[in-house]
Design an enzyme around this catalytic site. Structure first.
Site, PDB file in Angstrom:
ATOM      1  N   CYS A  61       0.862  -1.184   0.000  1.00  0.00           N
ATOM      2  CA  CYS A  61       0.000   0.000   0.000  1.00  0.00           C
ATOM      3  C   CYS A  61       0.898   1.234   0.000  1.00  0.00           C
ATOM      4  CB  CYS A  61      -0.895   0.000   1.236  1.00  0.00           C
ATOM      5  SG  CYS A  61       0.035   0.092   2.795  1.00  0.00           S
ATOM      6  N   HIS A  72       4.151   1.927  11.808  1.00  0.00           N
ATOM      7  CA  HIS A  72       3.073   1.714  12.776  1.00  0.00           C
ATOM      8  C   HIS A  72       2.886   2.893  13.718  1.00  0.00           C
ATOM      9  CE1 HIS A  72       5.196  -2.067  11.729  1.00  0.00           C
ATOM     10  NE2 HIS A  72       3.978  -2.441  11.419  1.00  0.00           N
ATOM     11  N   GLU A  83       1.059  -0.530  16.466  1.00  0.00           N
ATOM     12  CA  GLU A  83       0.201   0.607  16.120  1.00  0.00           C
ATOM     13  C   GLU A  83      -0.679   0.994  17.301  1.00  0.00           C
ATOM     14  OE1 GLU A  83      -3.595   1.812  13.359  1.00  0.00           O
ATOM     15  OE2 GLU A  83      -2.275   0.237  12.596  1.00  0.00           O
ATOM     16  N   SER A 100      -0.743  -7.770  10.987  1.00  0.00           N
ATOM     17  CA  SER A 100      -2.164  -7.747  11.349  1.00  0.00           C
ATOM     18  C   SER A 100      -3.052  -7.871  10.128  1.00  0.00           C
ATOM     19  CB  SER A 100      -2.484  -6.453  12.109  1.00  0.00           C
ATOM     20  OG  SER A 100      -3.869  -6.331  12.350  1.00  0.00           O
ATOM     21  N   ASN A 101      -2.798  -7.051   9.104  1.00  0.00           N
ATOM     22  CA  ASN A 101      -3.701  -7.056   7.945  1.00  0.00           C
ATOM     23  C   ASN A 101      -3.633  -8.379   7.187  1.00  0.00           C
ATOM     24  OD1 ASN A 101      -2.174  -6.533   5.134  1.00  0.00           O
ATOM     25  ND2 ASN A 101      -1.050  -5.476   6.751  1.00  0.00           N
TER      26      ASN A 101
END
Length: 315
Positions: free
Chosen positions: A12, A74, A126, A227-228
């Site tokens: 991303c 993060h 994060e 996490s994602n």
């Protein structure tokens, strides 16, 4: 066996920017460059940067004086920023701008003395950075909840002076349920006009739902601490499709694909495309044919680099 590729997948804009900040710092200032925490959660990326001279640490007390430090994508707490400033360290901030947006929201609630609820996973960097934006000296407090049970057990001081924010990499479906539980228990709770889950997380989750519906098994390229990436695997499984989280082709087992006609592949936001290509090549060696790219949402978002690290135009 036919291969189907989720679209979008992989890097991303925030991850691109974070990696480029480390790369540019190495080019401009030379190694060593210290990075607080893994700049993004991907083993391949971290090892590549380490081989080029990046040194990854968990705390600033592991960093010597008079060196360059980069904060990971993060984000970090205000206490970490103050420690770096107090030591006079030169810092480049690779915090994703969408995480910074949440930090700004939390800091505002703190200044207003408004209690804040963060929806997120305990222990994730994060979450630690976001919790650390809140200064309770103004009379408020910040709370962490992960699910509806946490909401049911939560005790706040003033339910009429309350707001929520979310970690950016959560499951959209799970987060929606937690937000509904918060609004049911605290009808006057405030929050962002749109939840804080980032565009890339949303797009990749939408894409994996489509992929799982057209596949017999789904491979999610991503590291276990991402996490994602974990949310993508969970979503595929909830769709009734077996799913595996892999760092790369070396993690695959041939037996996963016995009696399998359609193999779906996606990648977490911190997984480079070269790893996906390696998975495709291994599957082809095992007899898979083709690699169909599914239709998906186009992404053209970019984030600017710190001024000192921008590539200067040649005249």
């Amino acid at each position: 066996m036919q291969i189907k590729l989720a679209n979008p997948r992989g890097f991303c804009a925030g991850v691109d920017r974070a990696i480029e900040i480390v790369n540019r710092a190495l080019e401009v200032f030379g190694p060593p460059i210290y990075v607080r925490h893994e700049v993004v959660h991907n083993k391949f990326v971290v090892e590549d940067l380490r081989n080029r001279g990046a040194i990854f640490v968990e705390e600033l007390d592991q960093v010597p004086d008079d060196v360059i430090v980069i904060f990971s994508a993060h984000g970090v707490s205000q206490a970490v920023r103050q420690e770096a400033a107090g030591r006079g360290l030169k810092v480049f901030d690779a915090t994703c701008p969408l995480v910074t947006k949440v930090h700004i929201e939390v800091a505002k609630y703190s200044r207003d003395g408004r209690e804040c609820i963060l929806i997120g996973h305990e222990g994730h960097p994060e979450v630690e950075g976001t919790m650390g934006q809140y200064d309770a000296s103004n009379g408020g407090a910040i709370y962490l909840v992960e699910d509806e049970e946490d909401v049911a057990n939560l005790q706040v001081r003033d339910p009429n002076h309350l707001a929520f924010v979310t970690q950016t990499t959560l499951s959209m479906d799970d987060t929606s349920r937690v937000i509904d539980a918060l609004r049911a228990r605290f009808p006057n709770i405030g929050g962002p006009r749109k939840d804080d889950i980032c565009y890339a997380t949303q797009n990749r989750q939408d894409a994996v739902k489509q992929l799982a519906g057209e596949s017999d098994v789904v491979l999610v390229v991503g590291s276990p601490n991402s996490s994602n990436s974990n949310r993508l695997r969970e979503l595929a499984e909830r769709m009734g499709t077996p799913a595996y989280l892999i760092d790369g082709a070396e993690d695959m087992q041939r037996g996963w694909f016995d009696q399998t006609a359609r193999i779906g592949i996606t990648a977490g936001a911190s997984a480079p495309e070269v790893l996906v290509r390696g998975v495709i090549e291994q599957l082809k060696a095992w007899g898979a044919t083709g690699a169909e790219e599914l239709d998906g949402r186009e992404e053209n978002i970019t984030f600017s680099m710190p001024k000192e690290l921008r590539v200067r135009s040649l005249i």
